[in-house]
Design a protein around this motif. Sequence first.
Motif, PDB file in Angstrom:
ATOM      1  N   GLY A   1       1.914   1.976  -9.704  1.00 54.20           N
ATOM      2  CA  GLY A   1       3.149   1.926  -8.924  1.00 54.20           C
ATOM      3  C   GLY A   1       4.246   2.763  -9.553  1.00 54.20           C
ATOM      4  O   GLY A   1       5.421   2.585  -9.228  1.00 54.20           O
ATOM      5  N   LEU A   2       3.880   3.698 -10.441  1.00 55.81           N
ATOM      6  CA  LEU A   2       4.854   4.440 -11.246  1.00 55.81           C
ATOM      7  C   LEU A   2       4.972   5.888 -10.777  1.00 55.81           C
ATOM      8  O   LEU A   2       3.961   6.585 -10.613  1.00 55.81           O
ATOM      9  CB  LEU A   2       4.454   4.431 -12.713  1.00 55.81           C
ATOM     10  N   PHE A   3       6.226   6.330 -10.637  1.00 58.41           N
ATOM     11  CA  PHE A   3       6.516   7.702 -10.258  1.00 58.41           C
ATOM     12  C   PHE A   3       7.724   8.173 -11.068  1.00 58.41           C
ATOM     13  O   PHE A   3       8.727   7.461 -11.160  1.00 58.41           O
ATOM     14  CB  PHE A   3       6.799   7.799  -8.764  1.00 58.41           C
ATOM     15  N   VAL A   4       7.616   9.368 -11.658  1.00 57.78           N
ATOM     16  CA  VAL A   4       8.657   9.871 -12.552  1.00 57.78           C
ATOM     17  C   VAL A   4       8.877  11.354 -12.280  1.00 57.78           C
ATOM     18  O   VAL A   4       7.909  12.111 -12.096  1.00 57.78           O
ATOM     19  CB  VAL A   4       8.261   9.706 -14.036  1.00 57.78           C
ATOM     20  N   VAL A   5      10.142  11.772 -12.277  1.00 50.73           N
ATOM     21  CA  VAL A   5      10.507  13.191 -12.261  1.00 50.73           C
ATOM     22  C   VAL A   5      11.455  13.441 -13.416  1.00 50.73           C
ATOM     23  O   VAL A   5      12.426  12.697 -13.607  1.00 50.73           O
ATOM     24  CB  VAL A   5      11.182  13.593 -10.933  1.00 50.73           C
TER      25      VAL A   5
ATOM     26  N   GLY B   1       7.015   1.446   6.564  1.00 49.48           N
ATOM     27  CA  GLY B   1       7.585   2.622   7.197  1.00 49.48           C
ATOM     28  C   GLY B   1       8.633   3.312   6.359  1.00 49.48           C
ATOM     29  O   GLY B   1       9.059   4.420   6.694  1.00 49.48           O
ATOM     30  N   ASP B   2       9.060   2.677   5.259  1.00 46.51           N
ATOM     31  CA  ASP B   2      10.024   3.326   4.369  1.00 46.51           C
ATOM     32  C   ASP B   2       9.368   4.504   3.655  1.00 46.51           C
ATOM     33  O   ASP B   2       8.165   4.503   3.382  1.00 46.51           O
ATOM     34  CB  ASP B   2      10.551   2.341   3.321  1.00 46.51           C
TER      35      ASP B   2
ATOM     36  N   ARG C   1       0.843  -1.191   0.000  1.00 42.67           N
ATOM     37  CA  ARG C   1       0.000   0.000   0.000  1.00 42.67           C
ATOM     38  C   ARG C   1       0.879   1.243   0.000  1.00 42.67           C
ATOM     39  O   ARG C   1       1.882   1.305   0.727  1.00 42.67           O
ATOM     40  CB  ARG C   1      -0.932  -0.010   1.216  1.00 42.67           C
ATOM     41  N   LEU C   2       0.490   2.211  -0.809  1.00 42.76           N
ATOM     42  CA  LEU C   2       1.286   3.419  -0.984  1.00 42.76           C
ATOM     43  C   LEU C   2       0.464   4.649  -0.645  1.00 42.76           C
ATOM     44  O   LEU C   2      -0.724   4.735  -0.981  1.00 42.76           O
ATOM     45  CB  LEU C   2       1.787   3.534  -2.429  1.00 42.76           C
ATOM     46  N   ALA C   3       1.118   5.615  -0.008  1.00 44.20           N
ATOM     47  CA  ALA C   3       0.557   6.956   0.162  1.00 44.20           C
ATOM     48  C   ALA C   3       1.568   7.912  -0.445  1.00 44.20           C
ATOM     49  O   ALA C   3       2.770   7.829  -0.153  1.00 44.20           O
ATOM     50  CB  ALA C   3       0.333   7.276   1.643  1.00 44.20           C
TER      51      ALA C   3
ATOM     52  N   ASP D   1       3.714   0.830   2.884  1.00 43.93           N
ATOM     53  CA  ASP D   1       3.179  -0.088   3.886  1.00 43.93           C
ATOM     54  C   ASP D   1       3.096  -1.467   3.239  1.00 43.93           C
ATOM     55  O   ASP D   1       2.270  -1.696   2.363  1.00 43.93           O
ATOM     56  CB  ASP D   1       1.799   0.374   4.347  1.00 43.93           C
ATOM     57  N   VAL D   2       3.977  -2.349   3.652  1.00 38.77           N
ATOM     58  CA  VAL D   2       4.043  -3.671   3.041  1.00 38.77           C
ATOM     59  C   VAL D   2       2.811  -4.491   3.397  1.00 38.77           C
ATOM     60  O   VAL D   2       2.343  -5.312   2.598  1.00 38.77           O
ATOM     61  CB  VAL D   2       5.337  -4.401   3.461  1.00 38.77           C
ATOM     62  N   GLY D   3       2.230  -4.267   4.556  1.00 40.18           N
ATOM     63  CA  GLY D   3       1.005  -4.966   4.930  1.00 40.18           C
ATOM     64  C   GLY D   3       1.243  -6.352   5.479  1.00 40.18           C
ATOM     65  O   GLY D   3       2.328  -6.838   5.644  1.00 40.18           O
TER      66      GLY D   3
END
Length: 255
Positions: free
Chosen positions: A29-33, A196-197, A2-4, A253-255
Amino acid sequence: MRLACAARTDPGRRRATNEDCYCARPDLGLFVVADGMGGHVAGEVAARIAVDEVERFIEATAGGAPPGDWPAPLDAAAGTDGNRLTAGLLVANRSIADRVGRAEELRGMATTAVAVIVGERGATLAHVGDSRAYLRGSGGLERLTRDHSWVEEQVETGLLTPAAAREHPWRNVVTRALSGVDPVQPDVRDVPLASGDRLLLCSDGLSSVLSDAEMEALLSGAATPERACEDLVRGANDGGGPDNITVIVIDVDVG
């Protein structure tokens, strides 16, 4: 997994335009800068092409099957997501070349890019240039990327300290970028994640102003990704805001 997440981009205090672009797609699940170069509108065009093409390619390959225009042989060592990110950057580079071929005024434009896919087993990231990725975990802040830049090479050989590199007049000279001219050579790596990462992706408008210790303090002190983004951008602007600033913060959050 789970991602925030949250993202923010800001022109900084000394630039009239913002040539940074980003993508935040937790559904993929993709993030780009991407940090565009070339001045005026050209850098923004290159960065937007890079972000759009990587997003399009990752979405098209979400099922695991490569599309008909898969641009390179698969690399078994890179893994599925590593191959997807590399291919997406290759497609972006090709699209930049096509755009320059149709518009002479865009010649010379280029962009850096850092992209991450967060999956069930951790994260895979790829980058070209000096946009960065960091991980704040139980052991503190870890930089996950190596800048493809002239000053980074000098730091690695011991000729510059990291502090001196941030002030050097050649600090913006990158040795790799998506330019549509040179072959793309992204660095790819897998990163294990734990609950927590906190991941940070950013353009050099942040990392060239704030030290790793300053970024770690702001990341650790913010209760939410939204607050972390606000604090990081404010910190870069308080430090002079010499360049465009883009940040994405992802809590795991790995869950």
